[in-house]
Motif scaffolding. Structure first.
Motif, PDB file in Angstrom:
ATOM      1  N   MET A   1       0.849  -1.191   0.000  1.00  0.00           N
ATOM      2  CA  MET A   1       0.000   0.000   0.000  1.00  0.00           C
ATOM      3  C   MET A   1       0.885   1.241   0.000  1.00  0.00           C
ATOM      4  O   MET A   1       1.670   1.455   0.919  1.00  0.00           O
ATOM      5  N   PHE A   2       0.766   2.045  -1.036  1.00  0.00           N
ATOM      6  CA  PHE A   2       1.470   3.324  -1.114  1.00  0.00           C
ATOM      7  C   PHE A   2       0.537   4.392  -0.557  1.00  0.00           C
ATOM      8  O   PHE A   2      -0.406   4.821  -1.223  1.00  0.00           O
ATOM      9  N   LEU A   3       0.792   4.808   0.666  1.00  0.00           N
ATOM     10  CA  LEU A   3      -0.051   5.770   1.374  1.00  0.00           C
ATOM     11  C   LEU A   3       0.636   7.135   1.387  1.00  0.00           C
ATOM     12  O   LEU A   3       1.665   7.311   2.050  1.00  0.00           O
ATOM     13  N   LEU A   4       0.117   8.091   0.606  1.00  0.00           N
ATOM     14  CA  LEU A   4       0.621   9.471   0.602  1.00  0.00           C
ATOM     15  C   LEU A   4       2.098   9.543   0.231  1.00  0.00           C
ATOM     16  O   LEU A   4       2.826  10.419   0.687  1.00  0.00           O
ATOM     17  N   THR A   5       2.541   8.609  -0.595  1.00  0.00           N
ATOM     18  CA  THR A   5       3.905   8.646  -1.117  1.00  0.00           C
ATOM     19  C   THR A   5       4.018   9.765  -2.150  1.00  0.00           C
ATOM     20  O   THR A   5       3.009  10.290  -2.638  1.00  0.00           O
ATOM     21  N   SER A   6       5.252  10.115  -2.514  1.00  0.00           N
ATOM     22  CA  SER A   6       5.448  11.132  -3.549  1.00  0.00           C
ATOM     23  C   SER A   6       6.848  11.039  -4.110  1.00  0.00           C
ATOM     24  O   SER A   6       7.785  10.619  -3.424  1.00  0.00           O
ATOM     25  N   GLY A   7       6.988  11.438  -5.376  1.00  0.00           N
ATOM     26  CA  GLY A   7       8.294  11.487  -6.001  1.00  0.00           C
ATOM     27  C   GLY A   7       8.840  10.115  -6.356  1.00  0.00           C
ATOM     28  O   GLY A   7       8.133   9.102  -6.347  1.00  0.00           O
ATOM     29  N   ASP A   8      10.123  10.065  -6.669  1.00  0.00           N
ATOM     30  CA  ASP A   8      10.803   8.826  -7.050  1.00  0.00           C
ATOM     31  C   ASP A   8      11.346   8.158  -5.789  1.00  0.00           C
ATOM     32  O   ASP A   8      12.377   8.576  -5.253  1.00  0.00           O
ATOM     33  N   VAL A   9      10.663   7.128  -5.340  1.00  0.00           N
ATOM     34  CA  VAL A   9      10.981   6.523  -4.040  1.00  0.00           C
ATOM     35  C   VAL A   9      11.657   5.153  -4.161  1.00  0.00           C
ATOM     36  O   VAL A   9      12.119   4.602  -3.166  1.00  0.00           O
ATOM     37  N   LEU A  10      11.723   4.597  -5.367  1.00  0.00           N
ATOM     38  CA  LEU A  10      12.298   3.269  -5.558  1.00  0.00           C
ATOM     39  C   LEU A  10      13.435   3.319  -6.570  1.00  0.00           C
ATOM     40  O   LEU A  10      13.333   4.014  -7.587  1.00  0.00           O
TER      41      LEU A  10
ATOM     42  N   GLN B   1      12.056  -1.337  -7.942  1.00  0.00           N
ATOM     43  CA  GLN B   1      10.980  -1.318  -8.925  1.00  0.00           C
ATOM     44  C   GLN B   1      10.718  -2.723  -9.473  1.00  0.00           C
ATOM     45  O   GLN B   1       9.568  -3.158  -9.581  1.00  0.00           O
ATOM     46  N   SER B   2      11.780  -3.428  -9.792  1.00  0.00           N
ATOM     47  CA  SER B   2      11.641  -4.779 -10.334  1.00  0.00           C
ATOM     48  C   SER B   2      10.991  -5.716  -9.327  1.00  0.00           C
ATOM     49  O   SER B   2      10.166  -6.569  -9.684  1.00  0.00           O
TER      50      SER B   2
ATOM     51  N   THR C   1       3.597   9.665  -7.635  1.00  0.00           N
ATOM     52  CA  THR C   1       4.773   8.876  -7.260  1.00  0.00           C
ATOM     53  C   THR C   1       5.293   8.131  -8.486  1.00  0.00           C
ATOM     54  O   THR C   1       4.503   7.643  -9.297  1.00  0.00           O
ATOM     55  N   GLU C   2       6.610   8.055  -8.625  1.00  0.00           N
ATOM     56  CA  GLU C   2       7.234   7.299  -9.720  1.00  0.00           C
ATOM     57  C   GLU C   2       6.628   7.666 -11.075  1.00  0.00           C
ATOM     58  O   GLU C   2       6.327   6.803 -11.915  1.00  0.00           O
ATOM     59  N   LYS C   3       6.496   8.959 -11.329  1.00  0.00           N
ATOM     60  CA  LYS C   3       5.804   9.416 -12.544  1.00  0.00           C
ATOM     61  C   LYS C   3       6.597   9.130 -13.822  1.00  0.00           C
ATOM     62  O   LYS C   3       6.031   9.153 -14.921  1.00  0.00           O
ATOM     63  N   ASP C   4       7.880   8.842 -13.694  1.00  0.00           N
ATOM     64  CA  ASP C   4       8.699   8.517 -14.860  1.00  0.00           C
ATOM     65  C   ASP C   4       8.819   7.014 -15.090  1.00  0.00           C
ATOM     66  O   ASP C   4       9.594   6.578 -15.962  1.00  0.00           O
ATOM     67  N   TRP C   5       8.056   6.224 -14.336  1.00  0.00           N
ATOM     68  CA  TRP C   5       8.091   4.766 -14.477  1.00  0.00           C
ATOM     69  C   TRP C   5       6.788   4.323 -15.142  1.00  0.00           C
ATOM     70  O   TRP C   5       5.748   4.251 -14.490  1.00  0.00           O
ATOM     71  N   PRO C   6       6.792   4.017 -16.421  1.00  0.00           N
ATOM     72  CA  PRO C   6       5.544   3.701 -17.142  1.00  0.00           C
ATOM     73  C   PRO C   6       4.753   2.542 -16.546  1.00  0.00           C
ATOM     74  O   PRO C   6       3.512   2.594 -16.515  1.00  0.00           O
TER      75      PRO C   6
ATOM     76  N   LEU D   1      -0.064   0.690 -13.434  1.00  0.00           N
ATOM     77  CA  LEU D   1      -0.560   0.042 -12.216  1.00  0.00           C
ATOM     78  C   LEU D   1      -1.547   0.952 -11.494  1.00  0.00           C
ATOM     79  O   LEU D   1      -2.646   0.519 -11.121  1.00  0.00           O
ATOM     80  N   VAL D   2      -1.170   2.211 -11.287  1.00  0.00           N
ATOM     81  CA  VAL D   2      -2.056   3.158 -10.615  1.00  0.00           C
ATOM     82  C   VAL D   2      -3.246   3.492 -11.501  1.00  0.00           C
ATOM     83  O   VAL D   2      -4.385   3.612 -11.020  1.00  0.00           O
ATOM     84  N   GLY D   3      -3.019   3.684 -12.799  1.00  0.00           N
ATOM     85  CA  GLY D   3      -4.111   3.924 -13.733  1.00  0.00           C
ATOM     86  C   GLY D   3      -4.112   5.291 -14.371  1.00  0.00           C
ATOM     87  O   GLY D   3      -4.326   5.431 -15.569  1.00  0.00           O
ATOM     88  N   HIS D   4      -3.930   6.335 -13.586  1.00  0.00           N
ATOM     89  CA  HIS D   4      -3.809   7.711 -14.054  1.00  0.00           C
ATOM     90  C   HIS D   4      -2.633   8.364 -13.323  1.00  0.00           C
ATOM     91  O   HIS D   4      -2.269   7.931 -12.222  1.00  0.00           O
TER      92      HIS D   4
END
Length: 255
Positions: free
Chosen positions: A79-88, A93-94, A115-120, A125-128
């Protein structure tokens, strides 16, 4: 001697004094590399209380090194709760990708979409992906599907105060939408330098779920304000997502 005799007799009868294990395990991840929400601590406490109420394990962590194959084996949901930015990093990621592909679940709350906005893969997975939001304000929140668990305390339409995220287009097909916000009920305009809110139009989704890459994913954009995590209806909405992501069950209960 009496206690020993009782235990011996109970073992003969097949009776166990051991408490039944919790029904599933959740890794609650709150690492931030961007905006840090003041609501995180209260939100974590609320999710831990949900675990007590519904008999599941909540393991709160901010250490991304725990996103590895060996550690993730013991969880049913990340569960990613209120995460932000590149955290992995790439290895983490793998590991998360393999976790979902093994048939496990993912839950994202509010800024998980930032979160992880540069990881397609994560975007799908998130959807949007989050793009911008206006100031916090009251708007009309609508239930658009009741086939998903956890919405029993939500009326068909209600006034709700939150930070209304605007999203880019869906990054994957097959999203099942359950909540939306009426853009006519609030002022969506905002501008951050060259980033200008355009609104999403007649349909502005707020929560959804889908099967993805062998696993299950649930996301809700609600949950910016700390006090929201004291709202029972909202917590049941979150639990519906956790329960489905962990088990794949619950939808048939509301049909």
């Amino acid at each position: 001697m009496k206690a020993v005799s009782l235990i011996f007799c109970a073992s003969l009868l097949g009776i166990s004094f051991v408490t039944k294990a919790e029904q599933f395990n959740v890794l609650l991840f709150t690492k931030t590399a961007g905006w840090h929400h003041k609501s995180i601590n209260g939100a974590v406490q609320a999710i831990e209380q949900l675990g007590d109420r519904h008999h599941f394990v909540v393991d709160w962590q901010e250490d991304a090194t725990l996103i590895n194959d060996d550690n993730l084996k013991k969880y049913h949901v990340v569960m990613f709760l209120l995460t932000s930015g590149d955290v992995l990093n790439p290895e983490q990621q793998s590991a998360l990708k393999r976790f979902v592909q093994s048939g496990k679940g993912f839950v994202g709350i509010h800024s998980a979409a930032d979160t992880e906005k540069d990881w397609p893969w994560f975007n799908r997975l998130v959807g949007h992906v989050f793009t911008i939001h206006p100031q916090i304000q009251t708007a009309q929140l609508n239930v658009i599907s009741r086939e998903f668990p956890g919405l029993a305390y939500f009326p068909d339409a209600q006034l709700w105060t939150d930070e209304w995220y605007e999203f880019g287009p869906a990054r994957v097909n097959g999203l099942n939408y359950i909540l939306s916000v009426d853009e006519n009920s609030y002022d969506y305009h905002a501008q951050w330098a060259d980033n200008i809110a355009k609104g999403m139009g007649e349909f502005h989704p707020i929560a959804w779920y889908h099967h993805f890459d062998g696993g299950r994913a649930f996301y809700t954009a609600l949950g910016h304000k700390p006090i929201t995590y004291q709202n029972n209806a909202f917590l049941q909405h979150i639990y519906g997502g956790i329960y489905w992501a962990a088990t794949g069950e619950g939808i048939s209960l509301t049909k």
